[in-house]
Design an enzyme around this catalytic site. Structure first.
Site, PDB file in Angstrom:
ATOM      1  N   ARG A  11      10.173 -12.916  16.955  1.00 35.91           N
ATOM      2  CA  ARG A  11       9.514 -12.162  18.042  1.00 35.91           C
ATOM      3  C   ARG A  11       7.993 -12.167  17.886  1.00 35.91           C
ATOM      4  O   ARG A  11       7.281 -11.741  18.785  1.00 35.91           O
ATOM      5  CB  ARG A  11      10.033 -10.732  18.061  1.00 35.91           C
ATOM      6  CG  ARG A  11      11.528 -10.690  18.422  1.00 35.91           C
ATOM      7  CD  ARG A  11      12.043  -9.306  18.535  1.00 35.91           C
ATOM      8  NE  ARG A  11      11.422  -8.668  19.690  1.00 35.91           N
ATOM      9  CZ  ARG A  11      11.448  -7.378  19.924  1.00 35.91           C
ATOM     10  NH1 ARG A  11      12.070  -6.567  19.104  1.00 35.91           N
ATOM     11  NH2 ARG A  11      10.864  -6.887  20.993  1.00 35.91           N
ATOM     12  N   CYS A  12       7.498 -12.640  16.753  1.00 37.18           N
ATOM     13  CA  CYS A  12       6.062 -12.655  16.469  1.00 37.18           C
ATOM     14  C   CYS A  12       5.466 -14.005  16.875  1.00 37.18           C
ATOM     15  O   CYS A  12       5.915 -15.057  16.419  1.00 37.18           O
ATOM     16  CB  CYS A  12       5.844 -12.406  14.974  1.00 37.18           C
ATOM     17  SG  CYS A  12       4.151 -12.666  14.423  1.00 37.18           S
ATOM     18  N   SER A  13       4.435 -13.975  17.713  1.00 36.85           N
ATOM     19  CA  SER A  13       3.831 -15.224  18.187  1.00 36.85           C
ATOM     20  C   SER A  13       3.202 -16.015  17.044  1.00 36.85           C
ATOM     21  O   SER A  13       3.271 -17.249  17.029  1.00 36.85           O
ATOM     22  CB  SER A  13       2.789 -14.935  19.270  1.00 36.85           C
ATOM     23  OG  SER A  13       1.724 -14.153  18.754  1.00 36.85           O
TER      24      SER A  13
END
Length: 114
Positions: A11-13
């Protein structure tokens, strides 16, 4: 061809970008989704050693779980214990070749291991 473990939160870019950078260079990546499969205290200790023996570098101090602990000047043991109990406190992404590890902030930092 090298193989690296990437401690990863999809979920972390920044984490996704680090994964893409490694894969685009033909690096085999073992994705360790640390929120689903938290690291043990021993694994966190080893990771801290591979990051230059600095457990504080792995800690995300802005997370609500850390603030709730109200620890002003934490010891290494307190940091490791907190991350073992609350995996969200672990910095991301982290690339690890088994001998050395780097925090992928910015994501290009993971390229140091190849």
């Amino acid at each position: 061809m090298s193989t690296l473990t990437l401690y990863h939160n999809p979920r972390c870019s920044k984490s996704r970008e680090a994964l893409a950078l490694l894969e685009s260079r033909g690096i085999q990546v073992i994705e360790h989704r640390y929120l689903s499969y938290p690291l043990s205290r021993e694994q966190l200790e080893g990771l801290a050693r591979r990051l230059g023996d600095d457990a504080d570098r792995i800690l995300r101090r802005e997370e609500p779980e850390w603030k709730a602990l109200s620890i002003e000047e934490p010891t290494r043991t307190q940091i490791i214990d907190a991350m073992a109990e609350h995996p969200r406190l672990m910095q991301r992404p982290i690339a690890d070749d088994g001998e050395y590890a780097v925090i992928g902030r910015p994501p290009q930092a993971v390229l140091q291991l190849i």
